[in-house]
Design a protein around this motif. Structure first.
Motif, short mmCIF file in Angstrom:
data_model
loop_
_atom_site.label_atom_id
_atom_site.label_comp_id
_atom_site.label_asym_id
_atom_site.label_seq_id
_atom_site.Cartn_x
_atom_site.Cartn_y
_atom_site.Cartn_z
N ARG A 85 0.85 -1.20 0.00
CA ARG A 85 0.00 0.00 0.00
C ARG A 85 0.88 1.24 0.00
NH1 ARG A 85 -4.37 -0.29 4.78
NH2 ARG A 85 -5.23 1.47 3.61
N ILE A 86 0.38 2.30 -0.63
CA ILE A 86 1.11 3.57 -0.67
C ILE A 86 0.12 4.69 -0.39
CG2 ILE A 86 2.46 5.15 -2.11
CD1 ILE A 86 3.55 2.75 -3.60
N HIS A 87 0.46 5.54 0.55
CA HIS A 87 -0.42 6.65 0.91
C HIS A 87 -0.61 7.56 -0.30
CE1 HIS A 87 -2.31 9.72 3.31
NE2 HIS A 87 -2.19 8.97 4.39
N ASP A 88 -1.86 7.97 -0.53
CA ASP A 88 -2.18 8.65 -1.79
C ASP A 88 -2.37 10.16 -1.68
OD1 ASP A 88 -4.56 8.80 -0.42
OD2 ASP A 88 -5.80 7.91 -1.99
N ALA A 89 -2.07 10.75 -0.52
CA ALA A 89 -2.42 12.16 -0.31
C ALA A 89 -1.50 13.13 -1.06
CB ALA A 89 -2.41 12.48 1.18
N ASP A 90 -0.28 12.73 -1.37
CA ASP A 90 0.69 13.65 -1.97
C ASP A 90 0.96 13.23 -3.42
OD1 ASP A 90 2.90 15.12 -2.80
OD2 ASP A 90 3.86 15.07 -0.84
N LYS A 144 4.10 10.58 -7.95
CA LYS A 144 4.76 10.72 -9.25
C LYS A 144 6.24 10.33 -9.14
CE LYS A 144 3.47 14.31 -11.48
NZ LYS A 144 3.33 15.72 -11.94
N HIS A 145 6.87 10.76 -8.06
CA HIS A 145 8.27 10.43 -7.83
C HIS A 145 8.45 8.92 -7.65
CE1 HIS A 145 12.40 11.00 -6.51
NE2 HIS A 145 12.14 10.35 -5.38
N PHE A 146 7.57 8.31 -6.88
CA PHE A 146 7.64 6.86 -6.68
C PHE A 146 7.53 6.13 -8.02
CE2 PHE A 146 5.79 6.92 -2.08
CZ PHE A 146 7.00 7.38 -1.61
N ALA A 147 6.54 6.52 -8.82
CA ALA A 147 6.30 5.83 -10.09
C ALA A 147 7.50 5.95 -11.03
CB ALA A 147 5.05 6.39 -10.77
N GLN A 148 8.15 7.09 -11.02
CA GLN A 148 9.32 7.29 -11.88
C GLN A 148 10.45 6.33 -11.55
OE1 GLN A 148 10.10 11.44 -11.18
NE2 GLN A 148 8.69 12.14 -12.78
N HIS A 149 10.47 5.85 -10.30
CA HIS A 149 11.53 4.94 -9.87
C HIS A 149 11.04 3.50 -9.73
CE1 HIS A 149 14.58 8.04 -9.08
NE2 HIS A 149 13.57 8.79 -8.71
N GLY A 150 9.80 3.23 -10.16
CA GLY A 150 9.28 1.87 -10.09
C GLY A 150 8.79 1.45 -8.73
N LEU A 151 8.63 2.42 -7.83
CA LEU A 151 8.13 2.11 -6.49
C LEU A 151 6.61 2.15 -6.53
CD1 LEU A 151 8.68 1.47 -3.56
CD2 LEU A 151 9.00 3.90 -3.11
N VAL A 152 6.01 1.03 -6.90
CA VAL A 152 4.57 0.92 -7.07
C VAL A 152 4.07 -0.32 -6.34
CG1 VAL A 152 4.58 2.11 -9.30
CG2 VAL A 152 4.87 -0.37 -9.22
N VAL A 153 2.76 -0.43 -6.22
CA VAL A 153 2.16 -1.59 -5.56
C VAL A 153 2.58 -2.87 -6.30
CG1 VAL A 153 -0.01 -2.74 -4.98
CG2 VAL A 153 0.22 -0.25 -4.70
N GLY A 154 3.04 -3.84 -5.53
CA GLY A 154 3.48 -5.11 -6.11
C GLY A 154 4.97 -5.20 -6.37
N ALA A 155 5.69 -4.08 -6.21
CA ALA A 155 7.13 -4.08 -6.48
C ALA A 155 7.90 -4.80 -5.38
CB ALA A 155 7.64 -2.65 -6.61
N ASP A 156 8.92 -5.57 -5.78
CA ASP A 156 9.83 -6.19 -4.82
C ASP A 156 10.87 -5.15 -4.41
OD1 ASP A 156 8.81 -8.91 -4.85
OD2 ASP A 156 9.60 -9.03 -6.89
N ILE A 157 11.08 -5.02 -3.12
CA ILE A 157 12.05 -4.02 -2.65
C ILE A 157 13.02 -4.65 -1.65
CG2 ILE A 157 10.41 -2.13 -2.97
CD1 ILE A 157 11.33 -2.99 0.55
#
Length: 232
Positions: free
Chosen positions: A174-179, A184-197
């Protein structure tokens, strides 16, 4: 029990939803100050709203104590959360919005659509259980999954990136959606729901922690780390 959210004003709809969301992301007692920050109003406006909600039987609030939703208030909140998250999912899935564009749109639309439209959106999407940010979508009859209980059965748990240490791994849940800028920054780096980290080293001088995503990595500060929940 399925309640009719049209019986509440838009303002009261916002407050019960805000209280529910605060409880999702915060274990600390919910104060009037915290509520005012979540809704984006003055402390006095939030205090007036809490008194109004208490008279309607939607919240419980002892003087100087924590604010909690009553059973009835929770039912209304679940229906508003359902509306919000289904609208977000519809905008991304059917109208090609980005996940960082949908929160504010849903904030507006959730007050004006009918229950029938929400049910039609739900059916057209195949009854999704999560929105684009990984947040659970309550069912039409107000059921909401106890994620902690489900994880415990599997020997897993949800933690924020801020709670993880170097070398630990997991899957973004889960990723907080308020900001929107953060999303946008997360998505640019592939930090999305389902990503292995994997968690890298903390950089004390920069007050950040390196998060490894396959061949990519991104350094995140404290607020960003708290905004990401990971299944470990």
């Amino acid at each position: 029990m399925v309640v009719d959210v049209s019986q509440l004003s838009s303002s009261n709809q916002d407050y019960v939803k805000a209280l529910f969301k605060l409880g999702e992301w915060n274990d600390a007692p919910i104060t009037t100050k915290l509520l005012s920050q979540q809704v984006g109003v003055s402390l006095s406006s939030a205090s007036d709203a809490v008194r109004r909600l208490e008279k309607k039987g939607l919240v419980k609030h002892a003087p100087y104590g924590a604010i909690t939703l009553s059973e009835l208030g929770r039912e209304y909140a679940l229906q508003m959360v359902r509306r919000h998250r289904l609208i977000e999912t519809f905008l991304v899935t059917s109208l090609n919005y980005r996940w960082d564009q949908v929160h504010d749109e849903a904030e507006q639309l959730e007050h004006s659509v009918s229950d029938f439209m929400i049910d039609q959106i739900d059916a057209s999407l195949g009854y999704p259980t999560r929105d684009p940010h990984g947040d659970p979508i309550p069912s039409a009859d107000g059921q909401y999954p106890d994620l902690n209980a489900l994880d415990a059965e599997k020997g897993q748990k949800l933690v924020s990136l801020a709670e993880m240490t170097a070398g630990e791994v997991g899957i973004v849940e889960r990723i907080h959606d308020a900001d929107p800028d953060m999303l946008k920054h997360f998505a640019q780096h592939g930090l999305v729901v389902g990503a292995d980290i994997a968690v890298g080293e903390s950089q004390a001088f920069a007050e950040s922690t390196q998060i490894i995503l396959g061949k990519n990595s991104v350094s995140l500060g404290a607020a960003a780390l708290r905004a990401v929940l990971v299944r470990v």
